[in-house]
Each structure stands twice: as structure tokens, then as C-alpha cells.
Design a protein around this motif. Structure first.
Motif, PDB file in Angstrom:
ATOM      1  N   ASP A 114       0.644  -1.181   0.048  1.00 24.69           N
ATOM      2  CA  ASP A 114       0.065  -0.055   0.161  1.00 24.69           C
ATOM      3  C   ASP A 114       0.939   1.371  -0.161  1.00 24.69           C
ATOM      4  O   ASP A 114       0.371   2.440   0.155  1.00 24.69           O
ATOM      5  N   ILE A 115       2.184   1.261  -0.066  1.00 26.51           N
ATOM      6  CA  ILE A 115       2.787   2.278   0.161  1.00 26.51           C
ATOM      7  C   ILE A 115       3.667   2.732  -1.217  1.00 26.51           C
ATOM      8  O   ILE A 115       4.231   1.945  -1.871  1.00 26.51           O
ATOM      9  N   LEU A 123       9.284  -4.490   7.367  1.00 24.63           N
ATOM     10  CA  LEU A 123       8.362  -4.300   8.427  1.00 24.63           C
ATOM     11  C   LEU A 123       7.011  -5.073   8.004  1.00 24.63           C
ATOM     12  O   LEU A 123       6.034  -4.458   8.251  1.00 24.63           O
ATOM     13  N   ASN A 124       7.148  -6.072   7.084  1.00 29.19           N
ATOM     14  CA  ASN A 124       5.951  -6.828   6.645  1.00 29.19           C
ATOM     15  C   ASN A 124       5.000  -5.993   5.818  1.00 29.19           C
ATOM     16  O   ASN A 124       3.780  -6.556   5.824  1.00 29.19           O
ATOM     17  N   LYS A 125       5.313  -4.913   5.129  1.00 34.15           N
ATOM     18  CA  LYS A 125       4.666  -4.043   4.334  1.00 34.15           C
ATOM     19  C   LYS A 125       4.822  -4.109   2.815  1.00 34.15           C
ATOM     20  O   LYS A 125       6.199  -4.554   2.710  1.00 34.15           O
ATOM     21  N   PRO A 150      -1.591  10.096   4.153  1.00 34.14           N
ATOM     22  CA  PRO A 150      -0.611  10.396   4.793  1.00 34.14           C
ATOM     23  C   PRO A 150       0.639  10.694   3.918  1.00 34.14           C
ATOM     24  O   PRO A 150       0.911   9.561   2.991  1.00 34.14           O
ATOM     25  N   VAL A 151       1.394  11.630   3.948  1.00 33.45           N
ATOM     26  CA  VAL A 151       2.537  11.778   3.098  1.00 33.45           C
ATOM     27  C   VAL A 151       3.835  11.907   3.933  1.00 33.45           C
ATOM     28  O   VAL A 151       3.936  13.033   4.924  1.00 33.45           O
ATOM     29  N   VAL A 152       4.820  10.866   4.019  1.00 38.18           N
ATOM     30  CA  VAL A 152       6.072  10.982   4.594  1.00 38.18           C
ATOM     31  C   VAL A 152       7.242  11.593   3.733  1.00 38.18           C
ATOM     32  O   VAL A 152       7.082  11.184   2.597  1.00 38.18           O
ATOM     33  N   VAL A 153       7.660  12.886   4.316  1.00 37.12           N
ATOM     34  CA  VAL A 153       8.730  13.367   3.783  1.00 37.12           C
ATOM     35  C   VAL A 153       9.993  13.282   4.165  1.00 37.12           C
ATOM     36  O   VAL A 153      10.368  13.578   5.385  1.00 37.12           O
ATOM     37  N   HIS A 154      10.965  12.593   3.220  1.00 36.08           N
ATOM     38  CA  HIS A 154      12.366  12.560   3.874  1.00 36.08           C
ATOM     39  C   HIS A 154      13.113  13.226   2.839  1.00 36.08           C
ATOM     40  O   HIS A 154      13.556  12.638   1.757  1.00 36.08           O
ATOM     41  N   PHE A 155      13.361  14.718   2.918  1.00 38.28           N
ATOM     42  CA  PHE A 155      14.314  15.438   2.154  1.00 38.28           C
ATOM     43  C   PHE A 155      15.380  15.558   2.993  1.00 38.28           C
ATOM     44  O   PHE A 155      15.605  16.372   4.076  1.00 38.28           O
ATOM     45  N   CYS A 174       4.904   2.845   7.572  1.00 33.77           N
ATOM     46  CA  CYS A 174       4.257   1.668   7.967  1.00 33.77           C
ATOM     47  C   CYS A 174       3.368   1.760   9.121  1.00 33.77           C
ATOM     48  O   CYS A 174       2.210   1.306   9.362  1.00 33.77           O
ATOM     49  N   LYS A 175       3.707   2.818  10.111  1.00 38.08           N
ATOM     50  CA  LYS A 175       2.864   3.015  11.182  1.00 38.08           C
ATOM     51  C   LYS A 175       1.438   3.601  10.917  1.00 38.08           C
ATOM     52  O   LYS A 175       0.541   3.422  11.655  1.00 38.08           O
ATOM     53  N   CYS A 176       1.522   4.274   9.831  1.00 40.75           N
ATOM     54  CA  CYS A 176       0.177   5.081   9.252  1.00 40.75           C
ATOM     55  C   CYS A 176      -0.799   3.829   8.866  1.00 40.75           C
ATOM     56  O   CYS A 176      -1.964   3.845   9.104  1.00 40.75           O
ATOM     57  N   LEU A 177      -0.231   2.522   8.715  1.00 42.78           N
ATOM     58  CA  LEU A 177      -0.982   1.383   8.226  1.00 42.78           C
ATOM     59  C   LEU A 177      -1.305   0.528   9.280  1.00 42.78           C
ATOM     60  O   LEU A 177      -2.283  -0.283   9.352  1.00 42.78           O
ATOM     61  N   ASP A 178      -0.528   0.429  10.099  1.00 41.00           N
ATOM     62  CA  ASP A 178      -0.533  -0.457  11.225  1.00 41.00           C
ATOM     63  C   ASP A 178      -0.042  -0.061  12.818  1.00 41.00           C
ATOM     64  O   ASP A 178       1.228   0.239  12.842  1.00 41.00           O
TER      65      ASP A 178
END
Lengths: 63, 513
Positions: free
Chosen positions: B192-193, B213-215, B278-283, B310-314
Motif C-alpha cells: 500500500d505504500i 516491516l512486513n508491508k 498520509p505523506v511522509v517526507v524525507h528531504f 508503515c505506522k500509518c497502516l499498522d
């Protein structure tokens, strides 16, 4: 609007490193690998002329 | 010493195939020097420098294959020629099921009319021409080639955007589209990511961490390293982000990039306000306040980006998922006890550019890191081939790859560099990355084991101990098989933390004065 490619089966034309095409085949991806060689026999000057001619002919065609 | 020189007219071979033949020749006993290359002016000048001057070479053209090696005995020459013939017989594959390879895009599209993506890895000066032809045929394009003119890159990306297509690259090393790994990518599960990344090993490190992380990954779109520059303006990252926002299979989005131009970062962050995903940003080196202001989830390193996504999903996943897999304090204590007082320095030898950047960023403030890609100009190495004090090198940079394949494909240059670093008697730590997956060398751990052992033995002879730390960016399903690579390293007492971030955190502890 959904992005078209994500809804289709991936079908690749591989142009360049043969190993990339082999890898895709191993992943059961549909792929056709080109037997690529530099255009104009690798002569960059000649190649620039070919590109220029191609653009000119497009302009004439469109015009 | 005699020279053997053969020219094969109109026999163009790609750089990886050239490297494979070169390796086979140099492995023949009694051949100290060999060169297998196409007859470009640059290659011909290298041949001359390596004492392979001849009128045949002077007359060769860019489409002519040059094979040259030196030998002393006639038997050596005969053996090498046998190796060559075997190689060519294998690669022309005389099997019945040999597939026809078309010579033009038009022919390829007759064979596979609904092709929807071109993977282009021709020399940089030809890449724009090939890309444009593919865009004209309404195909998405991934450009692995580097050295494309930046104005051409922008023009092609704009053209693609107008047509609702993606141009990934130039210099795009990694993508996963519809679950299929392209170029340098790992065999991670589908999920899903979705990732849009301006960095190849960045996408690899994050997608592998997500897998652990099993995703899984819905899509991973590479943009090429220059996409978030002011000149290009983030055209592909914007298109990729929009595509993932609209993709029903993508539930969480990760954006990853080396430091982007400020205006471009703002444009992208403005866009994420339009999605509820959710949008995780790593700049890399980015700042939390800026990202959070636009509703993004800030992450400091690549491991953290994967964990937060992954925390957003689980919500059962904890921040300590990876740190729990290694007891850094205990390991550090055991290692530090074995150092002698003159051992002070670190040498990081990376094949992955973003992994290298991450290591420098995490360590520079604390210990000051010299590099060929330094954080501050005072820390630029005078000569990339010679380390100073604490040094972390990106071996994939241009100065190491001109005329030879990237070290992720051909790890020989790193094996040599490890040996070279072993001549320093004042090292505490050698820090490495081992990148698995398609595109990478078939046995990257095996390729450095001998060098590491030699360095360890040298230190032992002096009554010292050197710590060697390596993170493996890869999973069990990769062609190299994670556990097999892990065993090779652990068998020679290399410490293998679960991610690059953990490897760097351990290094930081070991460098404590």
C-alpha cells in the motif's frame, strides 16, 4: 484521474544494457530488448545533422 | 611483453557486457593488462596511455569493438582467445529459443504493440534522442543514462507532463512499477505504500525497510537526481505525487530526495495539502517545521521514513522496530575495549550515493567527515583517491566511474580501496554498504570478503583490532539472497546492523573519544 500506466500490464522496451532486459524477463515482465547501436555509426557530428534534418522535416510537414 | 589487439567492426557492446569480457580476460593467468572498449576518442586515448598504441586502434570508430591485452607466453594468448570465443558464443546464444532482437523502436513496437514503458540505458549523449522517440509513441520512459543535458531533461519532462506520461530520470537508477523492479531495485512485496524518490539507493533502502516491516510497495517512481533542482522544478516528482494521490492501491506516500531547491520543496509541499493520504517526507537534511506546516510527516532518515509510513497502516509497529535488532551499546562496548590508543579514524566506503550522504549527514557534526561529497567545502578531499582523518567516500561519483562501471555493478574498485585503507594503521572503523537487488553485482559481499580479511589480519599482526560494519540493503527474495550475503559477512566477523541508519549510529558510538 487515475494514472493510465498503473492500470495496465507493464510492457517494456529495453534500449541499452542487455542485462536490464534479462532481469525483467526473470521477473516475468513482458519485455522486448533492442539491439541498440549508436546512431550515425557513432559519429556525433553526423548524428547532430540527422537530428537537425529530422526537426526540419517535421516543421515542413507540420507547416 | 607482447600485445594482442583485435578490432571487431560494427560490433557495439554495452558497458556491462564490455566489463564482463574484461573481467574474464584479466582473470586469465599471465595477463597483467587488458582493455575491452568501444573505439571512441576517449577510449582510444586510454588505450594509448595503457601502452596499447597501434594504427588499427587509431582507425577504429565508435561502433568498433577493441579488445587488447598484453601477454608474455604464446599459451597465454591462446587461452585468452579461447575465453573470448567462449564469451562471444555464449552471448550470441546459438539456442533454438533465442529471441529476435529488433534494431529499431518501430520494429520493437510491431513485436509488442502496446508497450507502455521504455527503459533507456544508452550513452548519455544519445539518451534524449531515444527518449523523445518513445514519448512520441506515448510511452512512459525511465532514463538510466546519466550526463544528459539539463535543458533537454527539462524539455522532455515538460513534453511528458503535457502528454500525461512520466519521464523518470535522467540518471534514474531505481523504480518499481506495478510490482516489477526496473534497473536497480529489490524484490520487495507489493503493498500500500507508494514512493517518489529523487534518489536510487534512497528508494532501495526505504522499500527494503518497508518489506522488512512486513508491508509492501504499490509503486516506486524514480525522478532522477536533478529533478528537484531549480532548473527542472520537480516536474516528475509532481507528476509522480499526483499519480500516487489518484492511485486507489496507494494508501500512504513517501517522498525522498537529496536536499531540494527551496522553491521546489514548497511547490511539492503545497501539493500534499490536496490529499488526505498520509505523506511522509524525507528531504535529506530537511526541517520538520517546514514539512509539518503543510501537513506532511517529517522523517530524519530513511529507516524512519519507512517506519513512519508503515505506522500509518499498522499502529502495532513501533519506532524501535530496527533498533531492537541490534544492541548498539553492548556491541560498542565490546569493540571499543579492543582498540589501541593510536586508532582514531573512520573510513566509509559506499557504493550507494544516498546511503553515503545519509552517513555523512548523521556523523559530520560529531566527528567532521571528509568526503568527495562533503557537507562543507572545507571538508572536500584534495584527492578522492586518498582518505584523510575521518573520510566517507561515494565510490559511485563520476571521478570513479568514468570509463568503468558503477561499483554496485563491478565491486572491484571498492575491494581495492578497502585494501588501500588497510595500510593506515590508525583506523577504528571501516563502514560499508552492500546493495543487493536486480542490477547489482551477483555477489557484492563475496567480492569484498578477501579484502576485509586481509585488512583484519594486518591489524591483528600489529596487535590491533579494526571494526568492520556493513549494512545490507536487500531482502531474501533478491537474486543474491539476503541470508547468504549476511553469512559471508558474519563469517568474517563483520558487524551487520539491520539498516544503514543503525550502522551509522553504531559507528558514532565507536567514534566516541
Amino acid at each position: 484521474m487515475e494514472f493510465k500506466l498503473f492500470k495496465e500490464e507493464l510492457k517494456v522496451v529495453n534500449i541499452g544494457l542487455a542485462s536490464f532486459g534479462e532481469n525483467l524477463k526473470n521477473e516475468n515482465t513482458k519485455v522486448v530488448s533492442l539491439k541498440w547501436a549508436p546512431p550515425a555509426l557513432g559519429d556525433q557530428k553526423l548524428f547532430s545533422l540527422v537530428k537537425k534534418y529530422k526537426r526540419l522535416s517535421e516543421i515542413e510537414y507540420k507547416g | 611483453m607482447n600485445n594482442y589487439i583485435e578490432i571487431r567492426e560494427n560490433a557495439y557492446l554495452d558497458s556491462v557486457t564490455l566489463m564482463l569480457l574484461y573481467r574474464k580476460l584479466i582473470d586469465v593467468e599471465g595477463i597483467p593488462n587488458a582493455n575491452v572498449s568501444m573505439g571512441t576518442d576517449h577510449n582510444k586515448s586510454i588505450l594509448k596511455m595503457n601502452d596499447f598504441a597501434s594504427s588499427e586502434i587509431d582507425n577504429a570508430g565508435p561502433n568498433d569493438l577493441i579488445i587488447a591485452f598484453s601477454y608474455e607466453y604464446e599459451e597465454t594468448k591462446v587461452q585468452a582467445m579461447k575465453v573470448m570465443e567462449d564469451h562471444f558464443n555464449q552471448s550470441t546464444g546459438m539456442d533454438d529459443d533465442e529471441e529476435y532482437s529488433p534494431h529499431s523502436l518501430e520494429m520493437a513496437l510491431k513485436i509488442q504493440p502496446d508497450s507502455n514503458l521504455a527503459l533507456i540505458s544508452v550513452p548519455g549523449e544519445n539518451a534524449a534522442y531515444e527518449t523523445e522517440k518513445c514519448l512520441e509513441k506515448n510511452m512512459n520512459v525511465m532514463i538510466f543514462s546519466d550526463n544528459m543535458d539539463i535543458n533537454e531533461e527539462k524539455r522532455l519532462k515538460q513534453l511528458a507532463r503535457e502528454k500525461g506520461l512520466l519521464v523518470m530520470g535522467a540518471d534514474c537508477g531505481t523504480a518499481i512499477i506495478n510490482g516489477k523492479p526496473l534497473a536497480f531495485a529489490n524484490c520487495v512485496r507489493k503493498g500500500d505504500i507508494g514512493i517518489v524518490g529523487a534518489s536510487g539507493t534512497g528508494i532501495q533502502e526505504i522499500s527494503v525497510a518497508v518489506h522488512k516491516l512486513n508491508k509492501g510497495i504499490s509503486q516506486a517512481i524514480g525522478t532522477g537526481g536533478r529533478d528537484l533542482s531549480l532548473e527542472i522544478g520537480g516536474i516528475t516528482m509532481l507528476s509522480g505525487l499526483e499519480a500516487l494521490m489518484a492511485d486507489p492501491e496507494t494508501k500512504v506516500i513517501i517522498l525522498v530526495s537529496k536536499p531540494p531547491a527551496k522553491e521546489v520543496a514548497v511547490k511539492l509541499l503545497e501539493k500534499i495539502k490536496e490529499t488526505e493520504k498520509p505523506v511522509v517526507v524525507h528531504f535529506i537534511g530537511g526541517n520538520a517545521t517546514e514539512v509539518e506546516k503543510y501537513g506532511g510527516i517529517f522523517s530524519e532518515n530513511m529507516e524512519e521514513a519507512a517506519v513512519k509510513a508503515c505506522k500509518c497502516l499498522d499502529d502495532s509497529i513501533t519506532d524501535e522496530f530496527f533498533s531492537k535488532q541490534i544492541d548498539i551499546d553492548k556491541t560498542a562496548k565490546q569493540e571499543i575495549e579492543k582498540y589501541s590508543p593510536e586508532q582514531k579514524y573512520l573510513r566509509g566506503l559506499y557504493t550507494g550515493g544516498t546511503l553515503c550522504k545519509e552517513a555523512i549527514l548523521m556523523l559530520h557534526k560529531k566527528i567532521g567527515v571528509y568526503s568527495n561529497i562533503p557537507l562543507e567545502k572545507d571538508y572536500r578531499l584534495k584527492d578522492s583517491k586518498k582518505s584523510e582523518k575521518n573520510t566517507i567516500i561515494d565510490l559511485g561519483e563520476d571521478e570513479f566511474t568514468k570509463g568503468r562501471p558503477h561499483p554496485m555493478i563491478d565491486p572491484a574498485s571498492r575491494a581495492e580501496r578497502i585494501l588501500q585503507e588497510g595500510d593506515s594503521k590508525d583506523l577504528r572503523v571501516i563502514l560499508l554498504d552492500v546493495v543487493l537487488g536486480y542490477g547489482s553485482h551477483e555477489d557484492p559481499a563475496g567480492a569484498i570478503v578477501d579484502s576485509i580479511k586481509k585488512v583484519q589480519e594486518k591489524y591483528k599482526e600489529d596487535g590491533k583490532h579494526i571494526s568492520v560494519i556493513a549494512s545490507i540493503c536487500g531482502c531474501e527474495e533478491d537474486p543474491q539472497v539476503y541470508t547468504e550475503q549476511l553469512k559471508k559477512l558474519e563469517d568474517i566477523n563483520v558487524i551487520v546492523p539491520p539498516t544503514n541508519a543503525q550502522a551509522v549510529k553504531l559507528t558514532e558510538k565507536l567514534m566516541d573519544l
